[in-house]
Design a protein around this motif. Structure first.
Motif, mmCIF file in Angstrom:
data_model
loop_
_atom_site.group_PDB
_atom_site.id
_atom_site.type_symbol
_atom_site.label_atom_id
_atom_site.label_comp_id
_atom_site.label_asym_id
_atom_site.label_seq_id
_atom_site.Cartn_x
_atom_site.Cartn_y
_atom_site.Cartn_z
ATOM 1 N N ILE A 29 9.046 22.412 44.868
ATOM 2 C CA ILE A 29 9.298 21.880 46.177
ATOM 3 C C ILE A 29 10.641 21.114 45.531
ATOM 4 N N TYR A 30 11.805 21.155 45.985
ATOM 5 C CA TYR A 30 13.108 20.346 45.678
ATOM 6 C C TYR A 30 13.139 19.509 47.006
ATOM 7 N N THR A 31 13.732 18.079 46.240
ATOM 8 C CA THR A 31 13.641 17.121 47.453
ATOM 9 C C THR A 31 14.693 16.314 47.252
ATOM 10 N N ILE A 56 6.982 18.830 42.463
ATOM 11 C CA ILE A 56 8.188 17.942 43.400
ATOM 12 C C ILE A 56 9.443 17.739 42.115
ATOM 13 N N GLN A 57 10.499 18.000 42.559
ATOM 14 C CA GLN A 57 11.640 17.619 41.599
ATOM 15 C C GLN A 57 12.309 17.145 42.788
ATOM 16 N N SER A 58 13.228 15.479 42.343
ATOM 17 C CA SER A 58 14.028 14.570 43.008
ATOM 18 C C SER A 58 15.274 15.283 42.877
ATOM 19 N N PHE A 59 16.556 15.151 43.335
ATOM 20 C CA PHE A 59 17.444 14.715 43.768
ATOM 21 C C PHE A 59 18.576 14.312 44.454
ATOM 22 N N GLY A 60 19.203 13.998 44.031
ATOM 23 C CA GLY A 60 20.166 13.333 44.802
ATOM 24 C C GLY A 60 21.030 14.309 45.943
ATOM 25 N N THR A 61 21.632 13.496 47.134
ATOM 26 C CA THR A 61 21.534 14.857 49.013
ATOM 27 C C THR A 61 22.570 16.050 48.018
ATOM 28 N N SER A 62 23.949 15.119 47.111
ATOM 29 C CA SER A 62 24.764 16.168 47.063
ATOM 30 C C SER A 62 24.688 17.653 46.575
ATOM 31 N N GLU A 63 23.630 16.528 44.984
ATOM 32 C CA GLU A 63 23.338 17.456 43.662
ATOM 33 C C GLU A 63 22.488 18.392 43.883
ATOM 34 N N THR A 81 13.624 20.309 50.732
ATOM 35 C CA THR A 81 13.486 19.338 52.032
ATOM 36 C C THR A 81 15.601 18.402 51.830
ATOM 37 N N LEU A 82 15.948 18.529 52.778
ATOM 38 C CA LEU A 82 17.055 18.273 52.371
ATOM 39 C C LEU A 82 17.426 18.119 54.362
ATOM 40 N N ALA A 247 14.948 17.358 56.951
ATOM 41 C CA ALA A 247 13.663 19.003 57.635
ATOM 42 C C ALA A 247 13.055 19.661 56.226
ATOM 43 N N ALA A 248 12.044 20.223 56.958
ATOM 44 C CA ALA A 248 11.894 21.475 55.377
ATOM 45 C C ALA A 248 12.134 22.546 55.930
ATOM 46 N N ALA A 249 12.178 23.228 54.667
ATOM 47 C CA ALA A 249 12.737 25.103 55.219
ATOM 48 C C ALA A 249 12.061 25.764 53.965
#
Length: 323
Positions: A29-31, A56-63, A81-82, A247-249
């Protein structure tokens, strides 16, 4: 808290886990979600048959948006999720996401390939003590912040660095039109001066510290501050309380799609939403409720579908207007 539509489960279902997942690779999951949302997702998954079956791996929105743009269906993630405007832009360019199964019924129409996990609504807020000391009247509209008397007394997020600022920009442009609205937002940013913030939570922090009298940001954060007894109050602007959703996709990798990816999304919504609602009190699914103070007076949505391209257009218009 009330669950999501018919998928919320009965009292008899509470505490029960869903069927154990098939033996397969972990669901990646990338979020872009913050810590509270990630914790809610983890709690839902761990308690409902997916413990040890996801990562789960966390990223900034633009990243994260950049990774999806560069890697497409070759991305490691099975679920993302983005912000929905990113998901919609990628789906339009390339059918990147699969249709979701067992999707709960949302209050606002949503496409087949994503389902919302949280919503954020914009509002004005004031530090009542600093407002009085500065001998300022509380604004009624976002456009009021462009008036000369507010110069040096306000803090707002920068549209180049914060999606929260886009909520403000959408509201002003909806009321005034794009060109006039861009000029107004540019004037507001100029009035903010040194208190123009890259972070959406930055303005409220400035108000808490007494460094500004008026700000714009996420409504639920100001509601929570007021409830805690801080000298913070919130104002629903005349232009409206605009909303952004995350949202999740499921990434559509054809035959290589992780068979448990759909289950992960279903569990996050079905069992994670009650906890998510505590931190992001915006009702998204039929049957959900929030407290009276968390119901904005003027819930609004932009007239056009939100996309990355529309955000970039608005960013350019605001910055050009400020030159």
């Amino acid at each position: 808290m009330v669950g999501c539509g018919n998928d919320s489960g009965t009292d008899a279902d509470k505490g029960k886990s869903t069927a154990a997942p098939a033996k397969t690779a972990e669901v990646v999951i990338y979020t872009n979600a913050d810590e509270e949302a990630q914790t809610a997702m983890k709690n839902a998954l761990d308690k409902n048959g997916m413990k040890g079956a996801y990562l789960i791996q966390s990223f900034g929105t633009s990243e994260l948006g950049g990774k999806l743009a560069a890697e497409g269906k070759n991305i490691e993630a099975d679920v993302v999720t983005l912000s929905t405007y990113y998901l919609d832009s990628f789906q339009k360019k390339e059918k990147l996401f699969a249709d979701l199964q067992n999707k709960a019924k949302t209050i606002q129409p949503s496409p087949s390939y994503w389902t919302p996990i949280l919503g954020n609504t914009g509002a004005l807020f004031v530090n009542t003590e600093v407002l009085k000391q500065s001998k300022l009247e509380a604004p009624k509209s976002i456009a009021d912040l462009a008036k000369p008397e507010y110069a040096g007394h306000i803090s707002v997020p920068d549209i180049m660095g914060s999606s929260t600022s886009w909520l403000m920009t959408q509201a002003v442009m909806s009321a005034q039109g794009e060109e006039a609205g861009a000029k107004t937002v540019a004037a507001i940013e100029k009035n903010a001066g040194a208190h123009l913030e890259k972070s959406g939570s930055g303005p409220l922090k400035k108000l808490r510290a007494g460094e500004a009298a008026v700000g714009f940001g996420l409504r639920h954060q100001a509601v929570a501050d007021k409830a805690r007894g801080l000298p913070i109050d919130y104002i629903d602007p005349t232009e409206g309380n605009f909303q952004l959703q995350e949202a999740a996709a499921v990434v559509d990798k054809g035959a290589k799609t992780n068979p448990n990816a759909q289950k992960v999304v279903e569990i996050i919504v079905k069992y994670g939403r009650p906890e998510l609602l505590k931190f992001y009190p915006v009702a998204l699914y039929e049957g959900e409720t929030v407290s009276a103070e968390n119901k904005p007076a003027r819930p609004s949505f932009y007239k056009e579908p939100l996309t990355v391209e529309l955000l970039q257009k608005h960013q350019k218009m605001v910055k050009d207007a400020g030159k």
